[in-house]
Design an enzyme around this catalytic site. Structure first.
Site, PDB file in Angstrom:
ATOM      1  N   TYR A 141     -11.974   2.948  -0.674  1.00  0.00           N
ATOM      2  CA  TYR A 141     -13.188   2.401  -0.069  1.00  0.00           C
ATOM      3  C   TYR A 141     -14.418   3.259  -0.364  1.00  0.00           C
ATOM      4  CZ  TYR A 141      -9.940  -0.487   2.662  1.00  0.00           C
ATOM      5  OH  TYR A 141      -8.952  -1.353   3.045  1.00  0.00           O
ATOM      6  N   LYS A 186       2.462   5.230  -2.236  1.00  0.00           N
ATOM      7  CA  LYS A 186       2.979   4.383  -3.319  1.00  0.00           C
ATOM      8  C   LYS A 186       3.280   5.334  -4.475  1.00  0.00           C
ATOM      9  CE  LYS A 186       3.898   0.295  -5.024  1.00  0.00           C
ATOM     10  NZ  LYS A 186       5.034  -0.507  -4.567  1.00  0.00           N
ATOM     11  N   ASP A 219       5.113  -0.697   0.585  1.00  0.00           N
ATOM     12  CA  ASP A 219       5.691  -2.048   0.675  1.00  0.00           C
ATOM     13  C   ASP A 219       6.912  -2.044   1.581  1.00  0.00           C
ATOM     14  OD1 ASP A 219       6.469  -0.377  -1.371  1.00  0.00           O
ATOM     15  OD2 ASP A 219       7.026  -1.949  -2.770  1.00  0.00           O
ATOM     16  N   ASP A 243      -5.347   0.722   6.757  1.00  0.00           N
ATOM     17  CA  ASP A 243      -6.132  -0.425   7.209  1.00  0.00           C
ATOM     18  C   ASP A 243      -5.202  -1.628   7.393  1.00  0.00           C
ATOM     19  OD1 ASP A 243      -8.261  -2.013   7.798  1.00  0.00           O
ATOM     20  OD2 ASP A 243      -9.117  -2.052   5.788  1.00  0.00           O
ATOM     21  N   ASP A 247      -3.311  -3.149  11.256  1.00  0.00           N
ATOM     22  CA  ASP A 247      -3.451  -4.530  11.741  1.00  0.00           C
ATOM     23  C   ASP A 247      -2.077  -5.172  11.924  1.00  0.00           C
ATOM     24  OD1 ASP A 247      -6.159  -4.371  11.827  1.00  0.00           O
ATOM     25  OD2 ASP A 247      -6.505  -6.256  10.771  1.00  0.00           O
TER      26      ASP A 247
END
Ligand code: NAD
Length: 354
Positions: A141, A186, A219, A243, A247
């Site tokens: 970001y 990852k 994942d 992020d 959620d």
């Protein structure tokens, strides 16, 4: 005299839920002799309307010299057409950056009385008590980016120092809880993730040898969060993975209105806010659920005031109100009666054992 707690009530339901959180803090302060003082300042749409900027200089100055900052929520359709550089969210992002708030803590605890509000099966939700720690000021970001008509790129960058400090914050938290930490990356594909895993492994191994450490690919973590949520204690990850996972994790509890958050830096004032937005669809109707805001006040007591006992008393009082069947509209089952924001706040205060 103690430094004040700056209250940024903001927009929409922000002032409604912030008022209940402040009421609870005032009660706790009086009963536990905490000497908390409050100062109100403008942020977001309310600040645009008054002074033409979403983060006025006076607000930033007040926040920098505060004990802690409490935020309701910012934004709403009224400001959808203002110039991008003065949108309400720009004020909040600017504040987080100016205060160096690099670690976002999002506790997710399921409340047995509300199991029906979660889309997951009840047996999966027993004993879920997780804190997701998301790195907040680095990663994709904030990296270099560009686009043309036919191409675009965003860059994910991390330094060892940025990874170390957020891993340390998460590990300290895990050490004070059940001693388990899950680091998410990852590693099989990304260089930033390889740096993340090496750094996390070193920080945990050398500084927190008693922690039980697990590394998961993002994942797999997304799947395990739904298949075995009760196994996790503290999860730590980089900005974008966090992020998304925060959620996902919030759905374990049921309603957006229930969950708190804390954003912490290196010793400066922390920022505490419910995870929800300004909910313009229900604003001004005394219909918002103040749980997330009140539980954010509990985090403020714990992380910025060192008042662990008072924090626990607030959390226990919220649990008790829910166990006693007090419900705002968002969490009331069909046929159950609902109370307003103010009445819920009162119910929590009545159950405070301090
Ligand atoms: P939202 O969280 O405001 O609302 C999503 C849904 O959840 C709505 O149906 C709303 O009624 C409900 N809801 C939210 N909080 C609730 C509460 N306390 N009690 C009961 N129900 C609640 O998200 P949105 O609609 O996408 O965004 C609305 C505005 O909020 C936008 O302007 C957005 O930019 C802003 N926003 C601000 C923040 C922040 O201040 N940190 C975060 C997210 C969104």
């Amino acid at each position: 005299m103690s430094r004040p707690i700056v209250v940024l009530a903001g927009d929409g339901v922000g002032p409604e839920v912030a008022a209940q959180a402040v009421r609870v803090l005032e009660t706790v302060s009086a009963r536990a002799n905490l000497d908390l003082r409050f100062e109100h300042a403008l942020l977001g749409g309310a600040a645009i309307d008054t002074v033409g900027s979403p983060l006025p200089d006076e607000t930033l100055a007040a926040c920098k010299s505060a004990t802690a900052i409490f935020l309701g929520a910012v934004g709403g359709p009224k400001w959808d057409t203002v110039a991008p550089e003065i949108r309400p969210e720009v004020g909040l992002l600017g504040l987080r950056k100016a205060l160096g708030l690099f670690a976002n803590l999002r506790p997710v605890k399921t409340i047995p009385a509300l199991a029906a509000a979660s889309p997951l099966k009840n047996e999966k939700l027993d004993g879920v008590d997780i804190v997701v720690v998301r790195e907040l000021t680095g990663g994709i970001y904030f990296g270099q980016r560009a686009r043309s008509e036919t191409e675009a790129f965003d860059t994910c960058e991390y330094t060892v120092g940025e990874i170390e400090r957020v891993c340390r914050t998460a590990a300290e938290l895990a050490a004070a809880r059940r001693g388990r930490i899950t680091s998410i990356d990852k590693f099989n594909v990304l260089d930033t993730s390889r740096l993340w895993r090496e750094t996390a492994t070193r920080v945990f191994g050398s500084e927190f040898p008693d922690l039980e450490v697990e590394h998961l690919l993002v994942d797999a973590a997304a799947m395990h969060l739904l298949s075995r949520p009760a196994d996790f204690d503290v999860m730590v990850t980089e900005n974008m993975f966090g992020d998304i996972l925060t959620d996902e994790a919030s759905m374990l509890a049921g309603s957006m209105g229930l969950l708190p958050s804390a954003s912490l830096g290196d010793g400066g004032p922390g920022l505490y806010e419910p995870i929800h937005g300004s909910a313009p669809d229900i604003a001004g109707r005394d219909a918002a659920n103040p749980c997330g805001a009140i539980l954010s006040a509990a985090l403020l007591l714990r992380h910025s005031c060192g008042a662990d006992e008072a924090a626990l008393a607030v959390e226990t009082a919220v649990d008790a109100a829910l166990r006693d069947g007090i419900r705002t509209r968002d969490i009331a089952a069909a046929g159950e009666s609902a109370v307003g924001t103010i009445e819920f706040g009162q119910a929590v205060i009545e159950r405070l054992s301090l």
